[in-house]
Enzyme design. Structure first.
Site, mmCIF file in Angstrom:
data_model
loop_
_atom_site.group_PDB
_atom_site.id
_atom_site.type_symbol
_atom_site.label_atom_id
_atom_site.label_comp_id
_atom_site.label_asym_id
_atom_site.label_seq_id
_atom_site.Cartn_x
_atom_site.Cartn_y
_atom_site.Cartn_z
ATOM 1 N N LYS A 191 73.075 -18.328 32.697
ATOM 2 C CA LYS A 191 72.725 -19.191 31.561
ATOM 3 C C LYS A 191 73.938 -19.300 30.656
ATOM 4 C CE LYS A 191 69.438 -21.753 30.005
ATOM 5 N NZ LYS A 191 68.926 -22.844 30.844
ATOM 6 N N SER A 391 66.744 -26.698 33.462
ATOM 7 C CA SER A 391 66.260 -25.872 32.362
ATOM 8 C C SER A 391 64.935 -26.440 31.863
ATOM 9 C CB SER A 391 67.311 -25.769 31.259
ATOM 10 O OG SER A 391 67.091 -24.619 30.476
#
Length: 592
Positions: A191, A391
């Site tokens: 991430k 996401s």
């Protein structure tokens, strides 16, 4: 006192006159629009569809009433309109071919270019021809142009062919000059969105995943250009390594990348030859706008509706501007209401959710997820992924019955983060602001501007973020028929191309919007269908009475000057207005 009343009266009369004159102009504009819309667009025999490819191509371009009235058109092309126009031209016997003229043309992703290219490939199945011409072909434009039967270049033109790179912009040191630091809590080794504000180079994990997905995109480009131009992928890579961008036009001809060099006026003769016209005869040209009102022989026509719901942009909780906002967002409050209406509409037998988003608010994503779950209980839901569905974009896609992505779609990135600016250095050290504080409890000063978070507060935030990540992971597991442990192996914020996502079961099929519609009809067990796009266009009156644009002239100028880099800086001015917990891709992903 009399002068005062005279001034007030004069002001009132002036405003009244201005309103009357404005109304007259609007009325005249409406009449013109009405007359132009009512004119017949019958296509003459022996016509050519001319695609003037300049400006930008987005998922869908709204019909901007204000732009029509003022004449300030946006220079945007809707991917949906482009594909529809090409499909209609394929089935119209009066249209003999397509001429593509490339200018400064960009798209939001290679996936959008791939969708347009697939439509052109389908056009050629009718036996009709395609000719492309450009002064300069950018790499993505050449990828699109390569589908043509013949590619022509200006004798002094260029082809930008050098492979794909993905760039990150890092702002940590810039912020430090102003005494600002970013405090981050995140879950997911891959991430990488926060690294832009906390690092000065790509992490190894981010470098690994970025290399993989841009490699997958490049492989798809090579495969399709190789087939179209009858060149090996090895030779195309050799050209890229040689930076042929600066080669002479005659060298491109030797490389078999083009079929000839012509000046702009000479290309007309090439088109006339294909149409078997004399030099003195004019070419019957048809534009995308002309095609809009033409019948679509391949359009579905039946009793049952397949709704296509377009969702593109950042996922936010609450509109970030009115209709005239230049930045398109996925407002969860609006989307949820729309999905509920589609669920209750008996005419709608299935829904295709067309998503093109790198994510945004984790909270807003959860709300949309819930409404898609409820929608699925009533009727089939098929997700069609555009350039990105990552996401938060993947979060809202996960509960669908079936997920279809383009091979070059960017997806995955299952992970979340929280990012909070610490401006105490700016206030104390740079500006000389002093603070003092009293409180009733141990954490009553949480979030104060006077200091950064302490270790205990960071621990609370990390537990909160971890809980959100586990929820995201579980949502994916539920939707994809996996266990949480199976999802964990492909989560951690890892980004994938659509092609690679298929291998790990994050998507079910590769293809475009048409494939999604066919799948939706199959799941709904109906053949007599028609499609309708949502959200429905905002009518001219609502546009006129709607909110004004929320971005300034300065925003436009900065965006024009800095291009995609502007978005990285613009996030700073709205960071305090965003949802604290984000499920999104890196803030700025620039793929060349």
């Amino acid at each position: 006192m009399k002068d005062f009343f005279k001034q007030v009266a004069a002001t009132f009369v002036g405003l009244l006159i201005f309103s009357i004159i404005s109304s007259i102009f609007i009325f005249i504009g409406l009449i013109g629009m009405s007359l132009s819309g009512s004119q017949s667009n019958t296509i003459k025999n022996n016509s050519v569809l001319v695609l003037n490819l300049s400006g930008s191509m987005n998922e869908r371009v709204e019909d901007d009433f204000q732009a029509k009235i003022t004449g300030q058109m946006t220079g945007q092309i809707g991917l949906d309109n482009l594909i529809s126009g090409i499909r209609k031209a394929k089935n119209n016997d009066n249209i003999k071919g397509i001429y593509m003229e490339f200018g400064a043309f960009t798209a939001d992703s290679y996936a959008s270019m791939q969708a347009a290219r697939n439509a052109l490939e389908d056009f050629k199945k009718s036996g009709k021809w395609i000719v492309a011409y450009g002064d300069i072909y950018t790499q993505s434009n050449y990828y699109l142009a390569s589908v043509a039967d013949k590619i022509y270049l200006n004798p002094q033109g260029q082809i930008d062919w050098r492979g794909i790179s993905a760039q990150r912009l890092f702002l940590k040191d810039l912020l430090a000059k102003f005494g600002v630091k970013m405090q981050v809590a995140k879950v997911g080794a891959y991430k990488s969105a926060t690294e832009q504000f906390t690092g000065d180079k790509m992490s190894e994990a981010d470098r690994e995943q970025t290399t993989a997905y841009i490699g997958s995109i490049w492989k798809n480009i090579l495969k399709e250009v190789s087939k179209a131009r009858n060149l090996s992928t090895g030779k195309l890579n050799e050209y890229a390594d040689s930076l042929i961008t600066f080669a002479a036009a005659e060298d491109y001809l030797k490389m078999k990348l083009i079929d000839g060099t012509l000046y702009t006026d000479q290309i007309k003769n090439e088109i006339k030859k294909r149409l078997e016209l004399k030099d003195s005869e004019d070419i019957n040209q048809v534009s995308l706008a002309d095609m809009a009102d033409e019948p679509d022989d391949e359009a579905y026509s039946g009793d049952d509706q397949i709704a296509i719901y377009y969702a593109y942009g950042d996922i936010v909780d609450g509109a970030a501007g009115g209709f005239f906002s230049r930045k398109q967002n996925i407002d969860a409050q609006t989307v949820c209401k729309d999905l509920e209406k589609l669920k209750d509409d008996e005419k709608v037998k299935a829904v295709v959710f067309r998503i093109n988003s790198g994510g945004g608010s984790a909270y807003a994503s959860e709300q949309i997820w819930h409404y898609i779950v409820e929608l699925r209980k009533a009727k089939p839901v098929v997700v069609s992924m555009g350039g990105m569905a990552a996401s938060g974009g993947y979060y809202v896609s996960a509960p669908a019955n079936w997920i279809i992505a383009e091979p070059t779609t960017i997806t995955g990135s299952i992970g979340i983060f929280g990012m909070f600016p610490d401006v105490s250095g700016l206030l104390k050290e740079k500006l000389g602001v002093k603070f003092d504080e009293v409180g009733t409890n141990a954490n009553s000063g949480f979030g104060t501007l006077s200091r950064p978070f302490n270790a205990e507060e960071i621990a609370y935030l990390e537990r909160y973020i971890d809980r959100g990540y586990k929820l995201f992971r579980h949502r994916v597991a539920e939707g994809r028929g996996m266990t949480d442990q199976q999802v964990e192996k492909i989560a951690q914020g890892h980004v994938f191309s659509g092609e690679d996502a298929l291998k790990i079961k994050l998507v079910d099929q590769l293809g475009g919007l048409d494939a999604a519609v066919k799948k939706a009809a199959s799941l709904a067990k109906t053949k007599s269908i028609y499609t309708k796009s949502y959200p429905e266009p905002v009518n001219w009156l609502d546009q006129l009475l709607g909110e004004v644009r929320n971005e300034s002239y300065l925003d436009d100028k900065l965006r024009a000057e800095f291009g995609t880099y502007y978005e990285a800086f613009s996030i700073l001015k709205t960071i305090n207005k965003q949802s604290a917990i984000q499920a999104r891709l890196p803030y700025m992903l620039k793929i060349n």
